[in-house]
Design a protein around this motif. Structure first.
Motif, PDB file in Angstrom:
ATOM      1  N   SER A 347       0.841  -1.316  -0.161  1.00 20.26           N
ATOM      2  CA  SER A 347      -0.016  -0.054   0.009  1.00 20.26           C
ATOM      3  C   SER A 347       1.043   1.230   0.039  1.00 20.26           C
ATOM      4  CB  SER A 347      -0.917   0.249   1.065  1.00 20.26           C
ATOM      5  OG  SER A 347      -1.763   1.064   1.303  1.00 20.26           O
ATOM      6  N   SER A 349       1.751   5.009  -1.951  1.00 18.39           N
ATOM      7  CA  SER A 349       1.347   6.118  -2.839  1.00 18.39           C
ATOM      8  C   SER A 349       2.242   7.278  -2.816  1.00 18.39           C
ATOM      9  CB  SER A 349       0.052   6.692  -1.905  1.00 18.39           C
ATOM     10  OG  SER A 349      -0.301   8.036  -2.628  1.00 18.39           O
ATOM     11  N   ARG A 353      -1.435  10.915   2.402  1.00 16.49           N
ATOM     12  CA  ARG A 353      -2.726  10.271   2.644  1.00 16.49           C
ATOM     13  C   ARG A 353      -3.130  10.475   4.156  1.00 16.49           C
ATOM     14  NH1 ARG A 353      -1.470   4.215   1.088  1.00 16.49           N
ATOM     15  NH2 ARG A 353       0.660   4.916   1.485  1.00 16.49           N
TER      16      ARG A 353
END
Length: 382
Positions: A347, A349, A353
């Protein structure tokens, strides 16, 4: 000392991105990086991409803030400046005999070797003594030099000293600076990327190097406060895999994560701040270890795309940034990442976030099969 809590009282990050932890956190949050191509630096014929301090800027800071700055090396000056800033923000008397200085560095003043093999500044213990003595501290400092995992191992060593009652406060200073010796060594491994690195990305081609100094002031505490950070768990393992290559099964990193998960519940983990060097084997190994530990869906980030690999400073600086991130309710981005480049999907990015959980795990892996991890929890009950 049964029941003793370990808290972080103060911190500082001094890097090409800024002179304070807040400056550095703001830069990373905004996606800024100081990774640049350098031609002819350190007299090397081959260009390289790295994050380097402005030497004149640091000299100016030293002239202003460091007494007798001419007698300290560049490396020692950075250690002093970072520790000074952290200590200024708390009430710890650095000269007290219950204060222990713990240094994390992989190379120290290795560049002094070019002048003389008899130069005492080349010895890490002597350099650590000079920095500790600058602050009036007469306790023999502890030096942790264990390749890339040094920054986390230094924190673990400090925690153990605090829990054993050998000190009341520990000043953990992580620092490394680059030189022709260091850069050419990584060039000989063919490990450097000619452009800003891309951790975990499909098109990653290698790491960048960087310079930084970072400090955490840890202390023994008797009770918890909701607004403070506390040590939760740690582990280190050597899987004895290879002098420079990580285990293909992630054995050491998996064992580190498994140990930490005995004390930290999966449900409270906001993210794992990983090593993320952007080399083919490190990132793949970490994806395997995280998968084996059942952490595939927990947010993961790597900060080397902002700083490069800062060696002995990495574990300290990246821990501080992780604390700042949770304080602000975010997972910091993994700069350079765009497409999955590991066997197991993590996970990850490239963007900031939101997150609401209050614990994180910091892991590192390094030469010689070394692996280490540490977890911190923000306030509340254990």
């Amino acid at each position: 000392m049964e029941g003793t809590l370990i808290t972080c009282l103060a911190d500082n990050i001094l890097s090409p991105l800024g002179a304070t932890s807040d400056d550095n956190f703001a830069a990373v949050s905004e996606g800024r990086s100081m990774l640049r191509r350098h031609d002819g630096a350190f007299g090397l014929p081959e260009p390289f991409c790295a994050s380097l301090f402005d030497r004149e800027m640091i000299r100016g800071l030293a002239q202003t803030y460091v007494r007798g700055f001419e007698s300290y090396t560049f490396f020692e000056t950075l250690c002093i400046l970072s520790a000074m800033k952290a200590l200024e923000s708390c009430s710890v008397d650095s000269a007290a005999d219950d204060v222990l200085f713990v240094f994390s560095t992989t190379k120290g003043n290795v560049d002094c070797l070019s002048a003389s093999l008899d130069d005492s500044r080349c010895y890490l213990a002597d350099s650590a003594l000079r920095v500790a003595r600058y602050f009036g501290n007469t306790v023999t400092p502890l030096v942790v030099s264990n390749a890339c995992v040094s920054g986390v191992c230094a924190q673990i060593a400090a925690v153990r000293s605090l829990l054993a009652g050998r000190c009341r406060h520990a000043v953990v200073v992580g620092c490394d600076v680059l030189s022709g010796f260091i850069v050419s060594g990584f060039q000989s491994f063919k490990a450097l990327s000619p452009e800003p690195c891309r951790p975990y990305d499909r098109d990653r081609v290698g790491l960048n190097l960087g310079e930084a100094a970072a400090t955490m002031v840890l202390a023994a505490a008797d009770s918890r406060s909701d607004h403070k950070w506390y040590y939760a768990a740690s582990s280190n393992h050597n899987d004895a895999n290879h002098i420079s290559g990580p285990s293909r099964t992630g054995e050491g990193a998996y064992r580190v994560l498994s140990d930490i998960l005995r004390s930290v519940s999966r449900e409270e983990i906001a993210f794992v701040n990983a090593h993320g060097t952007a080399t083919a084997y490190n990132d793949e190994m970490e994806s395997i270890a995280l998968h084996r530990a059942g952490l595939d869906d927990i947010p993961v980030n790597g900060l080397k795309g902002f700083y490069g690999h800062t060696l002995g400073a990495a574990g300290v600086a990246e821990t501080i940034l992780s604390m700042k991130a949770i304080d602000c309710g975010v997972v910091l981005p993994t700069k350079g990442y765009s497409a999955q480049g590991t066997t197991y999907a993590l996970s990850i990015s490239p963007d900031v976030r939101p997150v609401s959980r209050r614990s994180f795990i910091k892991i590192l892996s390094g030469f010689g099969g070394s692996n280490a991890g540490i977890a911190y929890r923000k306030g509340g009950d254990a």
